[in-house]
Design a protein around this motif. Sequence first.
Motif, PDB file in Angstrom:
ATOM      1  N   UNK A   1      -6.398  -5.487  -3.276  1.00 18.62           N
ATOM      2  CA  UNK A   1      -5.548  -6.761  -3.190  1.00 18.62           C
ATOM      3  C   UNK A   1      -4.275  -6.549  -4.176  1.00 18.62           C
ATOM      4  N   UNK A   2      -3.148  -6.409  -3.410  1.00 23.83           N
ATOM      5  CA  UNK A   2      -2.108  -6.412  -4.083  1.00 23.83           C
ATOM      6  C   UNK A   2      -1.274  -7.771  -4.193  1.00 23.83           C
TER       7      UNK A   2
ATOM      8  N   UNK B   1      -7.683  -5.446  -7.840  1.00 22.76           N
ATOM      9  CA  UNK B   1      -6.451  -6.062  -7.908  1.00 22.76           C
ATOM     10  C   UNK B   1      -5.275  -5.062  -8.367  1.00 22.76           C
ATOM     11  N   UNK B   2      -4.096  -5.306  -7.876  1.00 16.93           N
ATOM     12  CA  UNK B   2      -2.849  -4.812  -8.515  1.00 16.93           C
ATOM     13  C   UNK B   2      -1.878  -5.977  -8.621  1.00 16.93           C
ATOM     14  N   UNK B   3      -1.043  -5.622  -9.554  1.00 15.98           N
ATOM     15  CA  UNK B   3       0.391  -6.550  -9.657  1.00 15.98           C
ATOM     16  C   UNK B   3       1.491  -5.536  -9.328  1.00 15.98           C
TER      17      UNK B   3
ATOM     18  N   UNK C   1      -3.816 -12.256 -17.435  1.00 16.59           N
ATOM     19  CA  UNK C   1      -5.194 -11.457 -17.803  1.00 16.59           C
ATOM     20  C   UNK C   1      -5.128 -11.020 -19.174  1.00 16.59           C
ATOM     21  N   UNK C   2      -5.372 -11.914 -20.209  1.00 18.00           N
ATOM     22  CA  UNK C   2      -5.245 -11.561 -21.455  1.00 18.00           C
ATOM     23  C   UNK C   2      -6.337 -10.711 -21.724  1.00 18.00           C
ATOM     24  N   UNK C   3      -7.437 -10.574 -21.313  1.00 13.89           N
ATOM     25  CA  UNK C   3      -8.463  -9.720 -21.560  1.00 13.89           C
ATOM     26  C   UNK C   3      -8.415  -8.101 -20.833  1.00 13.89           C
TER      27      UNK C   3
ATOM     28  N   UNK D   1      -6.560  -6.476 -14.054  1.00 13.15           N
ATOM     29  CA  UNK D   1      -5.541  -5.649 -13.594  1.00 13.15           C
ATOM     30  C   UNK D   1      -5.632  -4.171 -14.216  1.00 13.15           C
ATOM     31  N   UNK D   2      -6.098  -4.135 -15.465  1.00  7.84           N
ATOM     32  CA  UNK D   2      -5.969  -2.889 -16.327  1.00  7.84           C
ATOM     33  C   UNK D   2      -4.748  -2.103 -16.490  1.00  7.84           C
TER      34      UNK D   2
END
Length: 559
Positions: free
Chosen positions: A158-159, A226-228, A245-247, A251-252
Amino acid sequence: MSLVSDSPVNSSSSDDFAAFLDDALDSGDSSQSSPDDDDEDNDKSNHNDPEAQLPNDLDTQRVKRRKVAEELENIEELQASTSQSSLEQTLEASKKKDECTHPGSFGEMCILCGQRLQAESGVTFGYIHKGLRLQNDEIARLRNTDMKNLLRHKKLYLVLDLDHTLLNSTELRDMTSEEEYLKSQTDSLQDVSKGNLFMLNYMHMMTKLRPFARTFLKEVSEMFEMYIYTMGDRAYALQMAKLLDPQREYFSSRVISRDDGTQKHQKGLDIVLGQESAVLILDDTEHAWTKHKENLILMERYLFFASSCRQFGFNCKSLSELKSDESDTDGALATVLEVLKQIHKMFFDLVVEEGGNFFALRIFERGKYFMKSVFMGKSAALWLMKNIELMVIGVNPKQFFTLREGDTAYTLQRGSNSFGQFLVVTELKTGGLRRSVIIPEGKEKYGWKVFGLELRKMLEPNQYAFGGSGQVKFISQAQKRNPSRSFVETVRAVHGSGRVGFVPNPDSTRSGRVGENQTRNRPPITTGRVGSDSEKRSVGSVETDERRSERRRTKRRRI
């Protein structure tokens, strides 16, 4: 024997080699033992001489040993040449095998062998590591490997777009006086996981997360990797990723900005390490994905700040000025979450075919200001294709069709308006979810024909043909028809009576009276095939064009 230990020939067993020498020395065959004719004559002449026999035997032994030594030397040379040739072939094969194909590079250095490369080639993946470039073969290998891993975990890709999809940002200088109250309601940047409105002073910006965003990401992460992907710069993209996504659990490092793209003002899946067939895109801007519209789910724009409303030409108060916001439970993200769940379920549970392949059909209806779609599995797609083809060739006069596939029901309804006929395909999901698209008939049913052909091309590619121009030609199905049986006879057989109904009597037409049918005194009335316009007339007015023409000629003659 000393020859055994002095021999340079390598043997797997020294005992076997010694036995070989003994056999050669004990052999009495003169043709193999002595090539010297003079020695052989001397042996024959001195054979009966006991005193000369011993020296002659010693000479014979020396000759045999010399012969064996020569044979061993030949064997040694042969083995040496063979070993050298084999070694050269092995080294050449090893060299070819060990030759680096340079699958990628950091700067000018190969990531595998470290060799300095003269020219840069491949696709840049700077969001993974600065200066990283990968070749097409390596990209394909990584995608295949990652796809297999994701399928084992029942996940897809999912992008996600940022601005107007997951959040809305504005520069502080663009805020109106009616939005000043927001500055006192911002959340702390120390623990962003509990907030949704943030003041980023060092970026001179304020950001508002879309309602339901955190819940959306949490639930979607169980089904998708997921991707941003944003058209903002890299610093902005990374900061927004920290807010969402603070943790770094969603997304990594998969945060793509405009600095990473391969085309200006365009987004593409060429820098996403996922198989295109398993990628979904959520974005509010359709023209940013000109090459991947089939993967796109178009989102309703989130316009919280007044500057965003002005940017898209809305002369109205924004949500912030109205001190309002989207609903958590009925907003755009909550709605699209249900769509994503259904797509995921269809991909993995509903539409698994033989061989482990997957089939999911999505039908789009796009307008200038909207896009609608329905989803269906293979059985529903076959049902839709066959019913549309029956309508095109005029076999099926029905107006309404239904089908149930899993926990989803589908309806196909035929309708018309001032613009012509159309088909409405509706998807009804348990829980109240309802989606529909309209397929217009078009001139000479061209809209339905093209749609049916596209379905057949996907579902049954071996059962469509091309015309002389190379274009796909719609194939009408063969219809069963009995030319010897008239429509009147067919109706009589169904009703079991000789009285079919009433038809106008030519003799009484002038007076306007309608007499009783005189079928027994007339030849059989032959009509077109069942389902033609003649069948749709009332039973009391069944006549063919030929019969009416004949009646008109008779009337003219009488006048």
